[in-house]
Scaffold this motif. Structure first.
Motif, short mmCIF file in Angstrom:
data_model
loop_
_atom_site.label_atom_id
_atom_site.label_comp_id
_atom_site.label_asym_id
_atom_site.label_seq_id
_atom_site.Cartn_x
_atom_site.Cartn_y
_atom_site.Cartn_z
N CYS A 11 26.10 -44.44 14.59
CA CYS A 11 24.63 -44.57 14.20
C CYS A 11 23.88 -43.71 13.64
N ALA A 12 22.49 -44.25 13.07
CA ALA A 12 22.19 -42.64 12.60
C ALA A 12 21.50 -41.86 13.18
N ALA A 13 21.69 -40.62 13.58
CA ALA A 13 21.96 -39.80 14.59
C ALA A 13 22.46 -38.46 13.53
N THR A 89 22.73 -44.40 19.51
CA THR A 89 21.27 -43.64 19.69
C THR A 89 20.75 -44.33 20.99
N SER A 90 19.76 -44.30 21.26
CA SER A 90 18.75 -44.70 22.89
C SER A 90 19.14 -45.81 22.01
N ASN A 91 18.21 -45.73 20.80
CA ASN A 91 17.64 -47.58 20.03
C ASN A 91 19.33 -48.29 20.48
N LEU A 93 21.50 -47.98 22.03
CA LEU A 93 21.95 -48.51 23.53
C LEU A 93 21.16 -49.61 24.56
N HIS A 94 19.90 -49.51 23.52
CA HIS A 94 19.02 -50.48 24.98
C HIS A 94 19.44 -51.91 23.91
N LYS A 95 19.09 -51.98 23.27
CA LYS A 95 19.51 -52.73 22.60
C LYS A 95 21.74 -53.63 22.97
N TRP A 96 21.66 -52.80 22.84
CA TRP A 96 23.33 -53.46 23.37
C TRP A 96 22.99 -53.84 24.24
N ALA A 97 23.09 -53.24 25.92
CA ALA A 97 22.60 -53.36 26.67
C ALA A 97 21.96 -54.59 27.02
N HIS A 124 24.10 -39.65 21.45
CA HIS A 124 23.24 -38.39 21.11
C HIS A 124 22.19 -38.01 21.07
N TRP A 125 21.74 -37.86 22.12
CA TRP A 125 19.67 -38.51 21.80
C TRP A 125 19.77 -36.97 22.47
N ASN A 126 17.90 -36.48 23.05
CA ASN A 126 17.80 -35.55 22.94
C ASN A 126 17.15 -35.38 24.92
N ASN A 127 16.79 -35.18 25.46
CA ASN A 127 16.37 -35.23 26.92
C ASN A 127 14.91 -35.44 26.95
N ALA A 128 14.01 -35.47 25.66
CA ALA A 128 13.01 -36.37 26.13
C ALA A 128 13.43 -37.73 26.23
#
Length: 182
Positions: A11-13, A89-91, A93-97, A124-128
């Motif tokens: 992913c784009a990270a 990425t978190s994006n 992650l959520h789509k996959w789930a 790979h994402w930040n703590n926010a």
């Protein structure tokens, strides 16, 4: 020796700028590696990094894929024996789930669960971003489905926004988590 094929789905990270690291490590571990990028990661590789797509194709011996092929087209890659989703990425992650497969990368990893392929995911994402309440449930969904999500002390530890350390990204931890036989 039977060839084992690994799809490295990125992913784009920021770690996507260093895909030669996991490709070489996986090849050393006996994998034939194919690179699949999300559309945004492909854009980074093709527009932002001069010659990166060609370098990845030369390194793997396979075309870099980022979009679905037409039904009339032959498969350009061998079937995978395992999937490594890194960076995740978190994006994605959520789509996959949620089972969303609106890109080739998502289609492969959602299907990979149903095919019972070994799947390792290295976020790979930040703590926010990590503090969002949906993160825990998405990770639980994937782990329940059999995905090895390397997050926390035994994987990726989220960093403060704009304070990531690319040299600390645990590529080798992800390679080590792949099955040794398939």
């Amino acid at each position: 020796m039977t060839t084992r094929t690994l799809y490295l789905i990125s992913c784009a990270a920021p770690p996507a700028r260093r895909l030669e690291i996991p490709i070489r490590a996986a090849q050393q571990a006996g994998w034939d590696v194919c690179a699949i990028l999300t559309p945004a990661a492909y854009r980074w590789a093709s527009e932002d990094a001069e010659g990166e797509v060609e370098r990845l194709e030369s390194l793997t011996g396979h075309p870099v894929r980022y979009q679905y092929k037409l039904p009339s087209q032959a498969d350009a890659l061998p079937d995978p024996d395992a999937l490594l989703v890194a960076p995740l990425t978190s994006n994605t992650l959520h789509k996959w789930a949620q089972g969303i497969s609106d890109t080739l990368a998502l289609g492969l990893i959602t299907e990979g669960i149903g095919l019972q392929l070994p799947i390792v995911a290295l976020p790979h994402w930040n703590n926010a971003q990590h503090a969002h309440p949906a993160v825990e449930s998405s990770i639980t969904t994937l782990r329940t489905a059999g995905v090895t999500v390397l997050l926390g002390d035994n994987g990726f530890v989220p960093h403060r926004p704009r304070h990531g350390d690319l040299d600390a990204y645990p590529w080798q931890t992800a390679i080590d988590a792949l099955p040794t036989t398939v």
